[in-house]
Write a protein that holds these residues in place. Sequence first.
Motif, PDB file in Angstrom:
ATOM      1  N   ASN A  15     -16.454  12.306  -6.007  1.00 51.50           N
ATOM      2  CA  ASN A  15     -16.242  12.923  -7.304  1.00 51.50           C
ATOM      3  C   ASN A  15     -15.330  14.437  -7.257  1.00 51.50           C
ATOM      4  N   GLY A  16     -15.661  15.065  -6.251  1.00 52.75           N
ATOM      5  CA  GLY A  16     -15.402  16.577  -5.950  1.00 52.75           C
ATOM      6  C   GLY A  16     -13.693  17.016  -6.630  1.00 52.75           C
ATOM      7  N   GLY A  17     -13.171  17.529  -6.891  1.00 48.36           N
ATOM      8  CA  GLY A  17     -12.559  18.545  -7.435  1.00 48.36           C
ATOM      9  C   GLY A  17     -11.037  18.425  -5.820  1.00 48.36           C
ATOM     10  N   TYR A  18     -10.528  18.310  -6.157  1.00 41.89           N
ATOM     11  CA  TYR A  18     -10.114  18.088  -4.426  1.00 41.89           C
ATOM     12  C   TYR A  18      -8.439  18.251  -5.130  1.00 41.89           C
ATOM     13  N   PRO A  19      -7.590  19.188  -4.054  1.00 36.82           N
ATOM     14  CA  PRO A  19      -6.410  19.164  -4.791  1.00 36.82           C
ATOM     15  C   PRO A  19      -5.741  17.776  -4.708  1.00 36.82           C
ATOM     16  N   ARG A  20      -4.399  17.843  -5.621  1.00 35.88           N
ATOM     17  CA  ARG A  20      -3.628  16.190  -6.420  1.00 35.88           C
ATOM     18  C   ARG A  20      -3.075  15.581  -4.492  1.00 35.88           C
TER      19      ARG A  20
ATOM     20  N   GLN B 166      -4.554  10.749  -4.604  1.00 38.56           N
ATOM     21  CA  GLN B 166      -4.702   9.267  -3.785  1.00 38.56           C
ATOM     22  C   GLN B 166      -5.338   8.720  -3.368  1.00 38.56           C
ATOM     23  N   LEU B 167      -5.442   9.292  -1.611  1.00 35.70           N
ATOM     24  CA  LEU B 167      -6.469   8.572  -0.917  1.00 35.70           C
ATOM     25  C   LEU B 167      -8.217   8.507  -1.594  1.00 35.70           C
ATOM     26  N   THR B 168      -8.336   9.787  -2.235  1.00 30.67           N
ATOM     27  CA  THR B 168      -9.492   9.431  -2.792  1.00 30.67           C
ATOM     28  C   THR B 168     -10.395   8.763  -3.827  1.00 30.67           C
ATOM     29  N   ASP B 169      -8.704   8.178  -4.581  1.00 27.24           N
ATOM     30  CA  ASP B 169      -9.813   7.464  -5.220  1.00 27.24           C
ATOM     31  C   ASP B 169      -9.227   5.876  -4.508  1.00 27.24           C
ATOM     32  N   LYS B 170      -8.328   5.631  -3.633  1.00 23.09           N
ATOM     33  CA  LYS B 170      -8.657   4.279  -2.849  1.00 23.09           C
ATOM     34  C   LYS B 170      -9.895   4.506  -2.043  1.00 23.09           C
TER      35      LYS B 170
ATOM     36  N   PRO C 173      -4.192  -6.496   0.187  1.00 24.97           N
ATOM     37  CA  PRO C 173      -4.499  -5.325   1.194  1.00 24.97           C
ATOM     38  C   PRO C 173      -3.730  -4.190  -0.051  1.00 24.97           C
ATOM     39  N   SER C 174      -4.838  -3.186   0.337  1.00 23.73           N
ATOM     40  CA  SER C 174      -3.343  -1.596  -0.469  1.00 23.73           C
ATOM     41  C   SER C 174      -2.036  -1.599   0.341  1.00 23.73           C
ATOM     42  N   PRO C 175      -1.587  -1.483   0.123  1.00 24.89           N
ATOM     43  CA  PRO C 175      -0.114  -0.613   0.672  1.00 24.89           C
ATOM     44  C   PRO C 175      -0.791   0.823   1.412  1.00 24.89           C
ATOM     45  N   CYS C 176      -0.349   1.473   2.976  1.00 27.59           N
ATOM     46  CA  CYS C 176      -0.795   2.248   3.111  1.00 27.59           C
ATOM     47  C   CYS C 176      -0.209   3.500   2.256  1.00 27.59           C
ATOM     48  N   ILE C 177      -1.291   4.692   2.609  1.00 36.74           N
ATOM     49  CA  ILE C 177      -0.726   5.233   1.690  1.00 36.74           C
ATOM     50  C   ILE C 177      -0.161   6.787   2.781  1.00 36.74           C
ATOM     51  N   TRP C 178      -0.582   7.231   3.640  1.00 39.45           N
ATOM     52  CA  TRP C 178       0.357   7.962   4.386  1.00 39.45           C
ATOM     53  C   TRP C 178       1.242   7.828   5.403  1.00 39.45           C
TER      54      TRP C 178
END
Length: 109
Positions: free
Chosen positions: A15-20, A24-28, A104-109
């Motif tokens: 839930n933290g306020g991380y940089p935008r 996408q990583l925290t959402d995944k 499967p989700s596409p790779c985000i990095w």
Amino acid sequence: MELNAIEAGERNQINGGYPREVKQLTDKINILLAQERARQTRYRNALADLAHSLKTPLAVLRSAIDQPEILPDTVSEQSTRMMRIVERQLQRAGAANAAATAPPSPCIW
């Protein structure tokens, strides 16, 4: 710290306020955590259903212990019934798992 809290069962998601840039990583990660909780719930429910389904045949077997003349037939009937129950529950669990598995989700990095 948030991941440690999640591992300890104190939180369900990040839930933290991380940089935008990492949103996408925290959402995944949160999606993955939710999917794992759902999988664990399905697993617990499948085991509970199986245990409940086996109670009647086990009770029939127990009652036949005092009746040696019917015991062999009762064991045969109830063991067959129990095998059918286990097979049906495994099929249901497999079908539920297949339906609940997200692509499967596409790779985000």
